[in-house]
Design an enzyme around this catalytic site. Structure first.
Site: not given
Length: 191
Positions: A42, A128
């Site tokens: 995620h 990220h």
């Protein structure tokens, strides 16, 4: 209750990332890196930490209100890197190319959640996707070699993802790894 706000990825993208992780696993020492399981991949927008369960309603109300003006948007997963750097990696990540919407959503939530006693992020938001973490007791020479090995590989784009919802997640830490449970979904406007 340990919580965070995140963006999930479709199965076709998590499968591609899982394939990359499998390849990288084969290139690095077996017990040196804790790789992220495909079902746990995620993009964290905001880590909330321990949040009182009785205040969950006010948290979901803030999310609903702050995210209401935002429409669905695209992000692209591409590139790979390490924090803090390639010579002494601690976190292995894949890059996220995005529109301003992602930064605006983060900033909106970061500001609004201060009213709930959640401290604003001290560092600039760096989108990220964490795919692995170096284990704490790993020898510094091994860490350096991992950085050298991984920096030799390049990851091209894995494709675009339409972000059409933001999710509040509960994170339960277990010896087998974290278990994430969605607590609240906020759909973004579709045009």
């Amino acid at each position: 209750m340990r919580t965070f706000i995140a963006i999930e990825f479709p199965a076709k993208i998590t499968q591609k990332i899982d394939n990359i992780i499998s390849f990288l696993k084969a290139q690095t020492p077996a017990k040196a890196i804790k790789w992220v399981a495909a079902e746990n991949l995620h993009l964290t927008l905001k880590f909330l930490g321990d949040f009182p369960e009785q205040d969950l309603e006010s948290l979901t109300a803030i999310m609903n209100h702050e995210l209401k003006p935002f429409s669905a948007f695209e992000i692209t997963i591409e590139g790979m890197g390490m924090f803090p750097n390639n010579a002494n990696p601690r976190v292995i990540w894949m890059g996220i190319s995005h529109t301003d919407s992602l930064l605006m959503i983060h900033k909106q939530l970061d500001n609004a959640l201060q009213n709930e006693g959640i401290k604003p992020d001290q560092r600039n938001f760096n989108a990220h996707l964490t795919i692995g973490r170096i284990r704490r007791r790993t020898d510094p020479k091994v860490i350096h070699e991992i950085g050298k090995t991984l920096s030799a590989y390049k990851v091209e784009t894995l494709g675009q993802v339409t972000v059409n919802r933001i999710i509040l997640m509960k994170s339960e830490l277990t010896p087998q790894g974290p278990i994430y449970t969605p607590l609240h979904l906020v759909p973004l406007n579709r045009v």
